[in-house]
Design an enzyme around this catalytic site. Structure first.
Site, mmCIF file in Angstrom:
data_model
loop_
_atom_site.group_PDB
_atom_site.id
_atom_site.type_symbol
_atom_site.label_atom_id
_atom_site.label_comp_id
_atom_site.label_asym_id
_atom_site.label_seq_id
_atom_site.Cartn_x
_atom_site.Cartn_y
_atom_site.Cartn_z
ATOM 1 N N GLY A 199 48.008 -2.739 42.435
ATOM 2 C CA GLY A 199 49.043 -1.629 43.401
ATOM 3 C C GLY A 199 49.328 -2.024 44.072
ATOM 4 N N TRP A 223 52.803 -4.117 45.225
ATOM 5 C CA TRP A 223 54.078 -3.674 45.306
ATOM 6 C C TRP A 223 54.292 -2.239 44.880
ATOM 7 C CZ3 TRP A 223 57.608 -7.606 42.347
ATOM 8 C CH2 TRP A 223 57.838 -8.533 42.961
ATOM 9 N N ASP A 256 50.996 1.013 34.242
ATOM 10 C CA ASP A 256 50.495 -0.515 33.687
ATOM 11 C C ASP A 256 49.902 0.059 32.127
ATOM 12 O OD1 ASP A 256 49.531 -2.754 35.150
ATOM 13 O OD2 ASP A 256 48.804 -2.482 33.891
ATOM 14 N N ASP A 295 52.399 1.624 27.625
ATOM 15 C CA ASP A 295 53.072 0.955 27.456
ATOM 16 C C ASP A 295 54.688 0.952 27.488
ATOM 17 O OD1 ASP A 295 53.888 -1.396 26.299
ATOM 18 O OD2 ASP A 295 52.753 -1.703 24.566
ATOM 19 N N ASP A 341 56.217 -7.645 38.423
ATOM 20 C CA ASP A 341 55.314 -8.826 39.073
ATOM 21 C C ASP A 341 54.182 -8.811 37.911
ATOM 22 O OD1 ASP A 341 54.992 -11.082 41.095
ATOM 23 O OD2 ASP A 341 53.095 -9.682 41.987
ATOM 24 N N LYS A 389 59.781 -11.219 38.280
ATOM 25 C CA LYS A 389 58.965 -12.594 37.780
ATOM 26 C C LYS A 389 59.572 -13.833 36.640
ATOM 27 C CE LYS A 389 54.458 -12.681 38.952
ATOM 28 N NZ LYS A 389 52.962 -12.999 39.379
#
Length: 229
Positions: free
Chosen positions: A79, A81, A102, A118, A142, A182
């Site tokens: 958590g 970000w 998540d 998902d 991320d 990322k």
């Protein structure tokens, strides 16, 4: 652990008291954590992870998070970000919204709505927009695929994950929206980069100072979403 100081001012590197029962990789990780200034800063600031500072540094440079925005944080746990996004879009002041997504459960973050699901589920984009109350202004990711230690395979895995996140972003972003994700050093694969440049007006790679120098971690930032036809 021994934490010796020089002259009462700056602490020397923290050393492990014993390596017994630890693998070499776990020893290296623990030493790195103990001596990482961003880990200490994250604890002091109440952030869930040192990764929070990566988003802080990227946003300080590119100003992608603005008051009143709707933000999606993919693979949000634990958590860090989401905390930064909520602060910067003004959730506490009643401005903006942040939805964290998540597969794993995540402890509540003040002002952040959490969806344990998902993002690849076909119903996810519509569910997300319903929760947000409209299209997103920025999608953050991320996420990183589990590494196996084989550089080429790990690179392909994370690029595949970014491609999936980018596809999701296209489905939920409002025109002129942004996507930050990322990747790994060596850049983004040509196909993904070409797709992002087609759909966004500007695409750059960025490595924030909080990203460890010895890490292959890199971020791709795409801004100015052109919208779907």
């Amino acid at each position: 652990m021994n934490d010796k100081r020089t002259d009462g001012e700056r602490p020397l590197a923290v050393r492990l008291k014993t390596a017994r029962g630890r693998t070499t990789s776990s020893q290296q990780w623990l030493k790195r954590q103990l001596n990482d200034p961003y880990v200490a800063r994250a604890r002091a600031a109440g952030y869930r992870s040192r990764a929070a500072f990566k988003l802080v540094e990227i946003d300080d440079k590119y100003h992608v998070l603005k008051r009143g925005q709707r933000v999606v944080d993919l693979g949000a746990a634990p958590g860090g970000w989401s905390q930064i996004a909520a602060q910067r879009v003004g959730v506490a002041a009643g401005q903006g919204r942040v939805v964290a997504i998540d597969l794993l459960d995540m402890a509540p973050v003040a002002g952040v709505e959490f969806e344990q699901m998902d993002f690849l589920d076909p119903t996810a984009p519509d569910r997300l927009k319903e929760t947000l109350g409209g299209s997103a202004d920025i999608v953050l990711s991320d996420m990183a695929a589990n590494a196996i230690g084989h550089k080429k395979t790990d690179h392909l895995r994370i690029v595949a994950l970014v491609e999936l996140a980018a596809t999701f972003a296209r489905e939920v972003l409002a025109p002129d929206g942004a996507f930050l994700a990322k990747v790994l050093q060596g850049g983004t694969e040509a196909g993904l980069l070409a797709d992002l440049k087609r759909d966004f007006t500007k695409v750059v790679h960025v490595k924030p100072p909080a990203s460890r120098a010895d890490s292959a971690e890199l971020y791709v930032l795409a801004t100015g979403f052109r919208g779907t036809a």
